[in-house]
Design an enzyme around this catalytic site. Sequence first.
Site, short mmCIF file in Angstrom:
data_model
loop_
_atom_site.label_atom_id
_atom_site.label_comp_id
_atom_site.label_asym_id
_atom_site.label_seq_id
_atom_site.Cartn_x
_atom_site.Cartn_y
_atom_site.Cartn_z
N LEU A 137 22.90 -8.25 -52.03
CA LEU A 137 22.39 -7.55 -50.85
C LEU A 137 22.62 -8.43 -49.63
O LEU A 137 22.53 -9.65 -49.70
CB LEU A 137 20.89 -7.28 -51.01
CG LEU A 137 20.51 -6.24 -52.06
CD1 LEU A 137 18.98 -6.13 -52.17
CD2 LEU A 137 21.11 -4.89 -51.73
N HIS A 139 31.21 2.15 -52.87
CA HIS A 139 30.42 2.23 -54.11
C HIS A 139 31.04 3.30 -55.01
O HIS A 139 31.36 4.40 -54.54
CB HIS A 139 28.97 2.59 -53.78
CG HIS A 139 28.10 2.61 -54.98
ND1 HIS A 139 27.63 1.46 -55.58
CD2 HIS A 139 27.65 3.64 -55.75
CE1 HIS A 139 26.92 1.79 -56.66
NE2 HIS A 139 26.91 3.11 -56.77
N LYS A 162 18.80 -17.15 -49.26
CA LYS A 162 19.85 -16.28 -48.71
C LYS A 162 20.11 -16.58 -47.23
O LYS A 162 21.25 -16.62 -46.78
CB LYS A 162 19.45 -14.81 -48.90
CG LYS A 162 20.57 -13.83 -48.58
CD LYS A 162 20.09 -12.39 -48.50
CE LYS A 162 19.67 -11.83 -49.82
NZ LYS A 162 20.79 -11.29 -50.61
N GLY A 189 38.88 -8.17 -57.01
CA GLY A 189 39.48 -8.01 -55.68
C GLY A 189 40.58 -6.97 -55.61
O GLY A 189 41.45 -7.06 -54.74
N SER A 190 40.54 -5.95 -56.45
CA SER A 190 41.58 -4.92 -56.35
C SER A 190 41.46 -4.15 -55.02
O SER A 190 42.48 -3.76 -54.44
CB SER A 190 41.57 -3.97 -57.55
OG SER A 190 40.41 -3.18 -57.56
N ASN A 191 40.24 -3.98 -54.54
CA ASN A 191 40.08 -3.33 -53.21
C ASN A 191 40.53 -4.27 -52.09
O ASN A 191 41.14 -3.82 -51.12
CB ASN A 191 38.63 -2.89 -52.99
CG ASN A 191 38.32 -1.59 -53.71
OD1 ASN A 191 38.72 -0.52 -53.26
ND2 ASN A 191 37.65 -1.68 -54.85
#
Length: 191
Positions: free
Chosen positions: A92, A109, A65, A12-14
């Site tokens: 996804l 990305h 999903k 979770g650094s972003n």
Amino acid sequence: MKRIAIFASGSGSNFQSIVDSVKKGQLDAEVALLVCDKPGAFVIERAQNENIPSFIFSPRNYEDKAAFEREILKELQARDIDFIVLAGYMRLIGPTLLQAFSNRIVNIHPSLLPAFPGKDAIGQAFRAGVKVTGVTIHYVDEGMDTGPIIAQRAVDVLDDDSRETLQQRIQACEHELYPLVIQKLLSTVMA
Ligand code: GRF
């Protein structure tokens, strides 16, 4: 003010850099929810420290999903989420969320797409011996790192780089670029 949900599976650094940008007044948004598919991921602790609510789930507890994405969608709707930011969410996105949030889901990305999609993009670039790699922010579609590109920034691969030093510079680049691009989107196409 726009309300964003961040989806993450790992450190979770972003997530942190986006939250910090909000706190510094550089990003005019509220991080209103963390969605995490990995109970125990460090990003959950970060959300707790910031008093940000989280929806944490184990995919294996659902039939498929579509079933867990319906639960996510309920959470998003209950919290009036406008915009989804993927930040190291290692899955996804399926039709349930793509249809409900059409053109309102972005991903980051760690390569210059379309080069090196998928897992371990930094390792892929390092092993390929490229001299320039970087970071891509793109809209999310049903593919793996395939949606329309919004922004890219190049990062040089230095002669004495290890995979780790390259990763550090790519991540520093991500932490700078993602909040800027989100702010731009929220104040233009999402306004
Ligand atoms: C980032 O490198 C991002 O580009 C990729 O996953 C990583 C997540 O790192 N999609 P963190 O959890 O934000 O530290």
